[in-house]
Design a protein around this motif. Structure first.
Motif, short mmCIF file in Angstrom:
data_model
loop_
_atom_site.label_atom_id
_atom_site.label_comp_id
_atom_site.label_asym_id
_atom_site.label_seq_id
_atom_site.Cartn_x
_atom_site.Cartn_y
_atom_site.Cartn_z
N SER A 135 -10.26 56.46 -61.60
CA SER A 135 -9.73 55.93 -60.27
C SER A 135 -8.17 55.89 -61.15
O SER A 135 -8.28 54.98 -61.76
CB SER A 135 -10.29 54.87 -59.55
N VAL A 136 -6.79 56.20 -60.86
CA VAL A 136 -5.80 56.28 -60.96
C VAL A 136 -5.40 54.78 -61.07
O VAL A 136 -4.65 54.45 -61.51
CB VAL A 136 -4.66 57.18 -61.05
N THR A 137 -5.98 54.61 -59.69
CA THR A 137 -5.78 53.18 -58.84
C THR A 137 -6.15 52.03 -59.79
O THR A 137 -5.04 51.07 -60.04
CB THR A 137 -5.34 53.65 -57.27
N GLU A 176 -1.24 60.64 -60.71
CA GLU A 176 -2.07 60.77 -59.40
C GLU A 176 -1.76 61.31 -58.57
O GLU A 176 -2.25 62.50 -58.07
CB GLU A 176 -2.00 59.51 -58.88
#
Length: 305
Positions: A135-137, A176
């Motif tokens: 997850s880039v977040t 993202e």
């Protein structure tokens, strides 16, 4: 195995107790990292202000990794140790816990994430999926966490860490957006990702993929015949066009799955090799986090179209 862990822990305690703190104030901060994703992250923030040694290189499976004598030396001499946590480095967990008792700076980046955002599992020791970098977040939160820790530990270089970190966070935000644009070219009904083990659940959650792994979250578990047959039936029922091997996991399980599908008079191709628990070779684009993620998404989308 238990005896080996006990021996390692004893060795660490002995060496830590004997270590002389003679570091010159102008000497670079010495950071030891575990996985190649964390190594890449720390290098982006620290640049030439720090010395970084990564224990695990390209193609290394952190679930099964065992510390060598050379690793012991690096860990003993490190000013800071940064690892994933969430039991990803399964065979090093007890070592890191012992280090914390010795007041060593051992930092688990997984601790930066709200547990409500983590993906749980009934089949893994920590009850959380440790593959948080997909997850880039999540990775942006981890990045900010590492920035803050380096600023705290090495205050004289605080402004540089903050500036480098901001540049890298901006790159992650751009990544993202680009990944989302690429994935929107793949119809939702085709977004089924079948891999060797459950490393891509955070990716699936972030980009609306149905992700199915042949093995569990840890590669320490083996897929049985029933698992292979069950997944073969799933592939046939959902008309999955391609399945994927991983660089850090032996190909035999996916090859067995492909054979099982063929035995039922259907075909499924191997769509490519994905980077899951480790980055690519340092001299390639896949040797950094951003390049690895771009490569994975392009490989998945092109094979499933």
């Amino acid at each position: 195995m238990i005896n080996r862990i006990i021996s390692l822990c004893f060795l660490f305690i002995t060496l830590f107790s004997c270590k002389q703190e003679t570091k010159d104030k102008n000497e670079k901060l010495y950071v030891v990292t575990t996985t190649s994703m964390i190594t890449d992250l720390v290098k982006n923030i620290g640049k030439d202000l720090i010395k970084v040694d990564g224990l695990m290189g390209s193609g290394v499976d952190p679930h099964l990794y065992k510390a060598s004598e050379g690793d012991v030396s690096k860990l003993v001499n490190a000013d800071v140790i940064i690892y994933n946590g969430l039991h990803l480095e399964g065979k090093l967990v007890e070592v890191f816990e012992k280090m914390k008792l010795q007041n060593r700076k051992a930092i688990a980046v997984g601790e930066s994430l709200d547990k409500n955002t983590l993906i749980g599992s009934d089949y893994f020791a920590s009850n959380y999926d440790p593959h948080i970098w997909f997850s880039v977040t999540n990775w942006k939160i981890v990045t900010q966490f590492v920035i803050d820790k380096l600023v705290e530990i090495d205050a004289k270089n605080a402004s540089s860490y903050k500036n480098n970190g901001k540049i890298y966070l901006d790159k992650l935000s751009q990544l993202e957006k680009e990944l989302q644009n690429t994935i929107t070219t793949l119809p939702k009904e085709k977004r089924i990702l079948v891999t060797a083990h459950d490393a891509f659940s955070y990716f699936g959650k972030a980009f609306d993929f149905n992700v199915v792994g042949l093995q569990g979250l840890s590669t320490a578990t083996e897929a049985g015949v029933q698992d292979v047959q069950k997944l073969a039936n799933f592939i046939i029922k959902n008309e999955v066009k391609a399945i994927f091997v991983e660089t850090s996991v032996p190909k035999r399980t996916i090859k067995a799955l492909q054979a099982a599908v063929k035995s039922k008079n259907h075909e499924v191709v191997i769509g490519g090799t994905l980077f899951s628990d480790a980055l690519g070779n340092p001299d390639t684009n896949e040797g950094n986090y951003i390049g690895m993620f771009e490569y994975n998404v392009n490989t998945i989308v092109n094979a499933l179209k």
